[in-house]
Design a protein around this motif. Structure first.
Motif, PDB file in Angstrom:
ATOM      1  N   ILE A  54      33.675  36.686  42.246  1.00  0.00           N
ATOM      2  CA  ILE A  54      33.329  35.269  42.120  1.00  0.00           C
ATOM      3  C   ILE A  54      33.439  34.822  40.661  1.00  0.00           C
ATOM      4  O   ILE A  54      33.995  33.751  40.362  1.00  0.00           O
ATOM      5  CB  ILE A  54      31.910  35.005  42.685  1.00  0.00           C
ATOM      6  N   GLU A  55      32.964  35.669  39.772  1.00  0.00           N
ATOM      7  CA  GLU A  55      33.054  35.311  38.354  1.00  0.00           C
ATOM      8  C   GLU A  55      34.503  35.188  37.913  1.00  0.00           C
ATOM      9  O   GLU A  55      34.862  34.277  37.141  1.00  0.00           O
ATOM     10  CB  GLU A  55      32.292  36.334  37.500  1.00  0.00           C
ATOM     11  N   ALA A  56      35.350  36.066  38.449  1.00  0.00           N
ATOM     12  CA  ALA A  56      36.779  35.975  38.127  1.00  0.00           C
ATOM     13  C   ALA A  56      37.366  34.673  38.668  1.00  0.00           C
ATOM     14  O   ALA A  56      38.141  33.986  37.987  1.00  0.00           O
ATOM     15  CB  ALA A  56      37.520  37.184  38.699  1.00  0.00           C
ATOM     16  N   ASP A  57      36.977  34.308  39.899  1.00  0.00           N
ATOM     17  CA  ASP A  57      37.460  33.050  40.496  1.00  0.00           C
ATOM     18  C   ASP A  57      37.032  31.838  39.675  1.00  0.00           C
ATOM     19  O   ASP A  57      37.809  30.907  39.468  1.00  0.00           O
ATOM     20  CB  ASP A  57      36.905  32.887  41.920  1.00  0.00           C
ATOM     21  N   LEU A  58      35.783  31.869  39.239  1.00  0.00           N
ATOM     22  CA  LEU A  58      35.276  30.734  38.449  1.00  0.00           C
ATOM     23  C   LEU A  58      36.005  30.664  37.100  1.00  0.00           C
ATOM     24  O   LEU A  58      36.421  29.587  36.668  1.00  0.00           O
ATOM     25  CB  LEU A  58      33.764  30.879  38.219  1.00  0.00           C
ATOM     26  N   ALA A  59      36.196  31.831  36.497  1.00  0.00           N
ATOM     27  CA  ALA A  59      36.852  31.873  35.183  1.00  0.00           C
ATOM     28  C   ALA A  59      38.294  31.391  35.283  1.00  0.00           C
ATOM     29  O   ALA A  59      38.791  30.682  34.406  1.00  0.00           O
ATOM     30  CB  ALA A  59      36.788  33.288  34.625  1.00  0.00           C
ATOM     31  N   ALA A  60      38.968  31.751  36.387  1.00  0.00           N
ATOM     32  CA  ALA A  60      40.377  31.379  36.537  1.00  0.00           C
ATOM     33  C   ALA A  60      40.554  29.967  37.086  1.00  0.00           C
ATOM     34  O   ALA A  60      41.672  29.489  37.257  1.00  0.00           O
ATOM     35  CB  ALA A  60      41.067  32.385  37.463  1.00  0.00           C
ATOM     36  N   GLY A  61      39.431  29.318  37.417  1.00  0.00           N
ATOM     37  CA  GLY A  61      39.517  27.964  37.952  1.00  0.00           C
ATOM     38  C   GLY A  61      39.894  27.900  39.423  1.00  0.00           C
ATOM     39  O   GLY A  61      40.180  26.825  39.961  1.00  0.00           O
ATOM     40  N   HIS A  62      39.894  29.057  40.119  1.00  0.00           N
ATOM     41  CA  HIS A  62      40.174  29.039  41.574  1.00  0.00           C
ATOM     42  C   HIS A  62      39.035  28.386  42.333  1.00  0.00           C
ATOM     43  O   HIS A  62      39.205  27.914  43.449  1.00  0.00           O
ATOM     44  CB  HIS A  62      40.376  30.460  42.109  1.00  0.00           C
TER      45      HIS A  62
END
Ligand code: ATP
Ligand code: MG
Length: 565
Positions: free
Chosen positions: A30-38
């Motif tokens: 989830i943190e990766a998704d938020l960071a990547a703007g997904h």
């Protein structure tokens, strides 16, 4: 084979906090998704099918979904996945809501039902037909199996090229109730040669007559889970659709549905390993069998791993949430030791529960040198872990009860409790000495005659020492109560592990319940569900079977942990 999760034993690594130990790869994703703007926000859902009571496995999913939303300041919906008219029952929905609340989570105004979307889901199906991406099929279930092909050999589907207009017409007539159950299905047109069988033109609608709990007789066609779920997620704006590993092979279909219909938002499915616990079964199907075949007293039997069973047993929501935190979230299947759940519970109850004395299997003791009508009130701490809980006064008198097995007529060498001629300390009272053993005609011990040493009052100046202290209650001023002792429902670590021809029912523990009808408790007044530590015995709670003149206690868990690092 599943492995026990030994490395997740928090007691084994005291230097680390539970939070550090409990890995949660979903939070990383989830943190990766938020960071990547997904994703801009986090919106999850807990989607129970209302066909049974929630169990401790569901608690893992509830804590994960609601807990994740909370962690990222997002939202979590409670959604009943009520797409199966035959099975849903109001009783289950009510119980599920009560259980989620009890666990400490709140969906606020976000209670949803997949059945609320039936019209929209239907329209998306029509959309697929119009785009040539779905068709009405006439194969029945057996024929469909015959046509499904095998590894390396594609499926065949005789109705695949049915003209769009014809499928539209048949689908409308399916809805109108012109056909019998199973006569037609609607199938997504995806890929008959896919190595993933889920993608070989899966059925997305079936005919099923019968009344639905919420929509009554409005519908006689119902969407399959694989079609209804992604659309429901999308309609609710779910960003992360968290589910268990068995849905991993369905993920391409989940993505296909979202990609090939005009549903509003894109949600990402992430799978995690379901919780398995030793000495228990978890699937609703099996739990239902235990209830229906009468192996337990109901869904809320204190031996059941259901949340209602655990609640009745005396588990606290805090202990269950702590447990879910400590086991972490991973993709690999594992079997968690039930002792870890008990460990979390003991930790919580140790500070919460006041101590009382209760003699489970009473043996009468007459203190012959104590005055006939003597009575004194002796102070005792309510909770040594919490001095602020204060003290209470215990009535002491000439006749008391002690535990049968705190006396031995012919004891082995290392037995330090009461024996003929021996001495023992009564908790918060005096040292007594056994002078005489009284027996009935059959030779059973019915009573002990003892003397007490008035100098030895607890907290007094006497320096006399004995090797053991036992609990007791005043015979005239105690209450007779029923105590229910529980053991694991299954003897085997893994109840599914059974010889050929047998099933998990054969692994039931015949001694999972022991009822002690004649236990003696000090004179206390109790509240419904109140929890206590019975000195030397463990934690107990008031069972709802309790009536004014008849108290019933459940043993929640014994004092000692059998949990080995
Ligand atoms: P069961 O197999 O016990 O009937 P289910 O998966 O059919 O369970 P649902 O009502 O569909 O039950 O489950 C609601 C949610 O709880 C789903 O997201 C499911 O993946 C999750 N869940 C069910 N069992 C477990 C478990 N043992 N551990 C973790 N999550 C679970
Ligand atoms: Mg299910």
């Amino acid at each position: 084979m599943e492995e026990k999760v030994k490395e997740q034993n928090p007691a084994a690594r005291p230097e680390e906090t539970a939070a550090q130990m409990a890995g949660n790869f979903i939070h990383d994703e989830i943190e990766a998704d938020l960071a990547a703007g997904h994703a801009q926000t986090v919106h999850t859902r807990f989607p129970p099918e209302p066909n049974g009571y929630l169990h401790i496995g569901h608690a893992k999913s509830i804590c994960l979904n609601f807990g994740t939303a909370k962690k990222y300041q997002g939202l979590c919906n409670l959604r009943f996945d009520d797409t199966n008219p035959a099975k849903e029952e109001q009783e289950f929905m009510d119980a599920i809501k009560a259980d989620v609340r009890w666990l400490g989570f709140d969906w606020q105004d976000r209670l949803f039902f997949a059945s609320d979307y039936f019209e929209q889901i239907y329209q998306y199906a029509v959309e697929l037909i119009k785009a040539g991406k779905a068709y009405v099929c006439e194969l029945n279930a057996d024929q469909m199996r015959e046509h499904r092909g095998s590894i390396g050999q594609p499926a065949t589907s005789p109705w695949r090229d049915r003209p769009i207009e014809e499928s539209l017409d048949l689908f409308a007539r399916m809805r109108a109730g012109e056909f019998a159950d199973g006569q037609y299905t609607l199938r997504a047109k995806i890929d008959l040669a896919s190595p993933n069988f889920v993608m070989r033109d899966p059925v997305i609608y079936r005919i099923q007559h019968g009344e639905h709990n919420r929509t009554g007789n409005d519908w006689c066609i119902y969407p399959m889970y694989d079609f209804a779920h992604p659309i429901s997620d999308s309609l609710e704006g779910i960003t992360h659709s968290i589910c268990t590993m068995e849905f991993e092979i369905h993920r391409p279909l989940y993505d296909w549905v979202i990609a090939n219909t005009s549903c509003p938002t894109k949600s990402r499915q992430i799978e995690f390993a379901r919780l398995n616990l030793t000495h228990t079964v978890m699937s609703k199907r099996f739990l239902r069998r235990l209830v229906e075949e009468g192996h337990v007293r109901g869904w809320d039997d204190p031996r059941m791993p259901t949340l209602s069973g655990l609640r009745r047993r005396g588990y606290t929501p805090e202990a269950i949430r702590d447990f879910c935190e400590r086991i972490g979230v991973a993709k690999a299947e594992s079997m968690v030791d039930s002792a870890l759940l008990e460990h979390c519970l003991r930790e919580d109850l140790n500070t919460q529960a006041d101590r009382v004395m209760c003699v489970l299997r009473p043996l009468k003791v007459v203190i012959t040198n104590y005055p006939e009508d003597g009575r004194e009130m002796l102070p005792i701490e309510n909770n040594p872990e919490k001095p602020e809980r204060g003290k209470r006064l215990l009535p002491f008198g000439r006749e008391i009860y002690i535990e049968q097995d705190d006396f031995m007529e012919e004891p082995p060498k290392k037995f330090f409790r009461l024996k003929p001629g021996g001495e023992v300390r009564l908790k918060a009272a005096y040292i007594i000495k056994c002078e005489e053993v009284i027996k009935d005609e059959a030779g059973n011990i019915v009573e002990l005659h003892c003397t007490y040493d008035p100098e030895t009052i607890s907290g007094g100046p006497s320096t006399k020492k004995v090797k053991a202290t036992i609990h007791w209650v005043n015979a005239k001023e105690c209450k007779t109560v029923e105590v229910r002792l529980y053991d694991y429902l299954f003897t085997a670590d893994n109840p599914y592990d059974c010889p050929e021809g047998a099933d998990f029912i054969d692994n039931l523990n015949p001694n999972s319940l022991e009822v002690l009808p004649d236990a003696k408790i000090e004179p206390i007044y109790v509240m419904p569900n109140e929890r206590f530590q019975f000195l030397r015995h463990g934690y107990f709670c008031v069972d709802p079977d309790t009536e004014n003149d008849h108290m019933v206690f459940n043993r929640i868990v014994s004092l000692k942990s059998s949990f080995k690092a």
